[in-house]
Scaffold this active site. Structure first.
Site, short mmCIF file in Angstrom:
data_model
loop_
_atom_site.label_atom_id
_atom_site.label_comp_id
_atom_site.label_asym_id
_atom_site.label_seq_id
_atom_site.Cartn_x
_atom_site.Cartn_y
_atom_site.Cartn_z
N GLN A 42 81.29 99.70 105.55
CA GLN A 42 80.85 98.82 106.64
C GLN A 42 79.49 99.23 107.20
O GLN A 42 78.84 98.45 107.90
CB GLN A 42 81.91 98.87 107.77
N GLY A 76 95.27 94.03 122.54
CA GLY A 76 94.73 92.73 122.90
C GLY A 76 95.85 91.80 123.36
O GLY A 76 96.94 91.81 122.80
N ASN A 111 119.07 138.15 83.18
CA ASN A 111 119.19 138.62 84.55
C ASN A 111 117.90 139.33 84.96
O ASN A 111 117.47 140.27 84.30
CB ASN A 111 120.36 139.60 84.64
N ALA A 161 115.42 150.21 84.92
CA ALA A 161 114.88 150.05 86.27
C ALA A 161 113.57 150.82 86.41
O ALA A 161 113.42 151.92 85.88
CB ALA A 161 115.90 150.54 87.29
N ARG A 192 110.00 156.55 82.01
CA ARG A 192 110.55 157.46 83.00
C ARG A 192 109.60 158.64 83.18
O ARG A 192 109.31 159.38 82.23
CB ARG A 192 111.90 158.04 82.50
N TYR A 240 108.48 138.12 91.87
CA TYR A 240 107.46 137.11 91.62
C TYR A 240 107.51 136.75 90.14
O TYR A 240 107.32 137.63 89.29
CB TYR A 240 106.05 137.63 91.99
N ARG A 262 89.90 108.33 119.85
CA ARG A 262 90.98 108.81 120.71
C ARG A 262 91.87 109.85 120.02
O ARG A 262 92.64 110.54 120.67
CB ARG A 262 91.83 107.61 121.19
N ASN A 268 98.65 91.54 120.63
CA ASN A 268 98.23 91.33 119.24
C ASN A 268 98.60 92.56 118.40
O ASN A 268 98.21 93.68 118.71
CB ASN A 268 96.70 91.12 119.27
C1 UD1 Z 1 92.79 96.20 117.69
C2 UD1 Z 1 92.64 94.75 118.19
C3 UD1 Z 1 93.68 94.51 119.30
C4 UD1 Z 1 95.07 94.79 118.74
C5 UD1 Z 1 95.17 96.19 118.11
C6 UD1 Z 1 96.48 96.31 117.32
C7 UD1 Z 1 90.30 94.10 118.00
C8 UD1 Z 1 89.00 93.92 118.70
N1 UD1 Z 1 91.32 94.53 118.73
O1 UD1 Z 1 92.54 97.05 118.80
O2 UD1 Z 1 93.63 93.15 119.72
O3 UD1 Z 1 96.02 94.67 119.79
O4 UD1 Z 1 94.09 96.39 117.16
O5 UD1 Z 1 96.65 97.59 116.80
O6 UD1 Z 1 90.39 93.83 116.81
N2 UD1 Z 1 87.87 99.39 112.49
C9 UD1 Z 1 86.94 99.20 111.50
N3 UD1 Z 1 85.64 98.94 111.87
C10 UD1 Z 1 85.26 98.87 113.16
C11 UD1 Z 1 86.24 99.04 114.16
C12 UD1 Z 1 87.55 99.30 113.80
O7 UD1 Z 1 87.26 99.26 110.31
O8 UD1 Z 1 84.08 98.63 113.41
C13 UD1 Z 1 89.27 99.67 112.08
C14 UD1 Z 1 89.82 100.96 112.68
O9 UD1 Z 1 89.59 102.04 111.78
C15 UD1 Z 1 91.30 100.65 112.81
C16 UD1 Z 1 91.35 99.14 112.99
O10 UD1 Z 1 90.08 98.62 112.59
O11 UD1 Z 1 92.01 101.00 111.63
C17 UD1 Z 1 91.58 98.72 114.45
O12 UD1 Z 1 90.56 99.31 115.24
P1 UD1 Z 1 90.92 100.02 116.62
O13 UD1 Z 1 89.67 100.60 117.17
O14 UD1 Z 1 92.09 100.90 116.45
O15 UD1 Z 1 91.29 98.76 117.49
P2 UD1 Z 1 92.34 98.66 118.66
O16 UD1 Z 1 91.71 99.12 119.92
O17 UD1 Z 1 93.60 99.30 118.25
MG MG Z 2 94.12 100.64 116.78
#
Ligand code: UD1
Ligand code: MG
Length: 463
Positions: free
Chosen positions: A80, A142, A378, A424, A441, A367, A15, A172
């Site tokens: 990951q 959430g 100066n 100068a 000069r 500069y 996003r 959340n």
């Molecule tokens: C998440 C929570 C939501 C909460 C919100 C708070 C979940 C499913 N949802 O939603 O309940 O209200 O955060 O801000 O957890 N990330 C990873 N690996 C992944 C996916 C995400 O490391 O596979 C990291 C993202 O980089 C980010 C964080 O986890 O820093 C949260 O992920 P994001 O996609 O922003 O979740 P939200 O939709 O904000």
């Molecule tokens: Mg988020």
């Protein structure tokens, strides 16, 4: 007891519509992930940062922060692989968490930058808890459902809300403190049967809540706001600026237009500093008592001595300025600039790796690069140190009490002894001994009345 933090930072940040990983987008000059890492309380013994999208950049940033002493504990990146959700991110940490004997785990999101350390402390004081907040518009957060005892019953992601469920304003915050063994088992049972086809950490927390009470702590919406879009980023920047500026006002700092000033989280301002409109100060800057930061000044990693005045629209990076100096308007002081007390640098002067002694004046259009300038010297208008020959940089050393006339060039490497005078318009190509006069000069031609004759000739050519 081993307290390990996991910071989720692997997501693409779709996003944000950016090439930069979301967690490296800055708020007041510091990337979101750095804010989160710096909020870790002392009892956290190490942190795992889950990375994947843009991992080279995130890892490079981590290494830079570590080298700069900005991290509160050892930090290790965990890749990951293709991110399949926040629960999958925790699954990727299982070997590391088992390996370091974690008993409890603190989980934070790399995109929730403004959570204060004190709130994280409160979370750590409970054996199993998460942070929630009440929102007028719960949006994409959430939804937190409470059981009869007021503890967590479950979390439902916005996209999975069953239709007809009454609107739910408790959401959340994405910060949890949980026993590792229980969470580990819940992660083993995770399924991706939801609207996004992801492995949700929230499902694992819901599962865990069935076997042990998980407390729901209320946090402030301004502390738990996530950065998921450019709009969020702008709102977070404004929120953070307001919070920081208010705190400095309480410490005796004047803001002429607080809404337009941006002071970073690692900046310190002493009392009786005045911050005019549109000022931006970032990095590890320290501004001493009585300084004036004029309108539109931009500073990064600078130390400014007491009662120094930065006149409007000056830009300073990596500069150390002594007491009682005057800089600008429209000066540009680059890395390695050192100004001793009482020295002045005026409009349209650029400095880099320049050491200016006490009382030095360089007030106009110069500069000064790779140079030392002795006490009381100066530097006239338009003086240039020619420090670069196209291949290498060379030094200019200027003694004390030297007078350098306007529009002179000092071709480095070159030394000007104490008390020397440069006329100068002189191009100095060899060392000038102490108390010598250097003067180049070209002979001046004067022709009486020739201006009138020249004008007449030019006019006749216009037909
Ligand atoms: C998440 C929570 C939501 C909460 C919100 C708070 C979940 C499913 N949802 O939603 O309940 O209200 O955060 O801000 O957890 N990330 C990873 N690996 C992944 C996916 C995400 O490391 O596979 C990291 C993202 O980089 C980010 C964080 O986890 O820093 C949260 O992920 P994001 O996609 O922003 O979740 P939200 O939709 O904000
Ligand atoms: Mg988020």
């Amino acid at each position: 007891m081993s307290m390990v933090a996991v910071i989720l930072a692997a997501g693409l940040g779709t996003r944000m519509k950016s090439r930069l990983p979301k967690v490296l987008h800055p708020i007041l000059g510091d990337p979101s992930l750095l804010w989160v890492l710096r909020s870790l309380p002392p009892r956290v013994s190490r942190a795992l940062v889950v990375v994947h999208h843009g991992k080279d950049r995130v890892q490079a940033a981590l290494a830079g922060w570590e080298a700069g002493g900005l991290l509160p504990c050892p930090v290790q990146a965990v890749d990951q692989g293709e991110p399949l959700g926040t629960g999958h991110a925790l699954q990727a940490c299982i070997p590391s968490l088992d390996g370091c004997g974690a008993e409890r785990v603190l989980i934070l999101s790399g995109d929730v930058p403004l959570l204060p350390s004190g709130r994280v402390e409160a979370l750590l004081d409970r054996p199993a808890a998460l942070l929630a907040m009440e929102l007028e518009n719960p949006g994409s957060y959430g939804r937190v459902l409470l059981g009869a005892a007021g503890t967590l019953q479950g979390i439902v992601e916005a996209r999975d809300l069953p239709s007809g469920l009454p609107e739910q304003r408790l959401v959340n915050g994405g910060a949890y403190h949980l026993p590792w063994e229980g969470l580990r088992q819940a992660l083993g049972r995770l399924k991706a049967a939801n609207a996004q086809g992801e492995y949700y950490l929230t499902d694992a927390v819901t599962d865990l809540a069935a076997s042990l009470p998980v407390e729901v702590l209320r946090g402030d919406a301004s502390e738990l706001a996530g950065m998921n879009s450019r709009r969020d980023q702008a709102a977070l920047e404004a929120l953070a600026a307001e919070r920081i500026n208010m705190a400095w006002m309480d410490e005796g700092v004047s803001f002429l237009d607080p809404g337009s000033a941006r002071i970073g989280p690692r900046v310190s301002l002493a009392s009786d500093v005045t911050v005019e409109a549109g000022v931006r100060v970032e990095g590890a800057s320290a501004i001493s008592a009585g300084c004036v930061l004029g309108q539109g000044c931009v500073l990064r990693d600078c130390r400014i001595g007491g009662d120094t005045v930065l006149r409007p629209y000056s830009v300073l990076e990596g500069a150390e300025i002594g007491e009682g100096c005057v800089v600008g308007p429209f000066a540009r002081l680059r890395e390695g600039t050192r100004m001793a007390p009482g020295s002045h640098v005026g409009n349209f002067v650029e400095t880099k790796q320049a050491r200016l002694g006490p009382g030095v004046k360089a007030n106009h259009l110069s500069y000064l690069g790779d140079c030392e300038v002795g006490e009381g010297t100066n530097v006239g208008a338009g003086v240039i140190t020619c420090n670069y020959d196209g291949f290498r940089k060379h030094r200019t050393v200027i003694g004390k009490g030297v007078f350098i006339g306007s529009d002179s060039q000092l071709v480095a490497p070159v030394t000007l002894g104490d008390g020397a005078i440069v006329g100068a318009g002189t191009t100095v190509t060899e060392d000038v001994p102490a108390d010598a006069l250097a003067l180049a000069r070209a002979p001046l031609t004067l022709k009486d009345g020739a201006a009138g004759r020249l004008r007449a000739r030019l006019r006749s050519r216009m037909g």
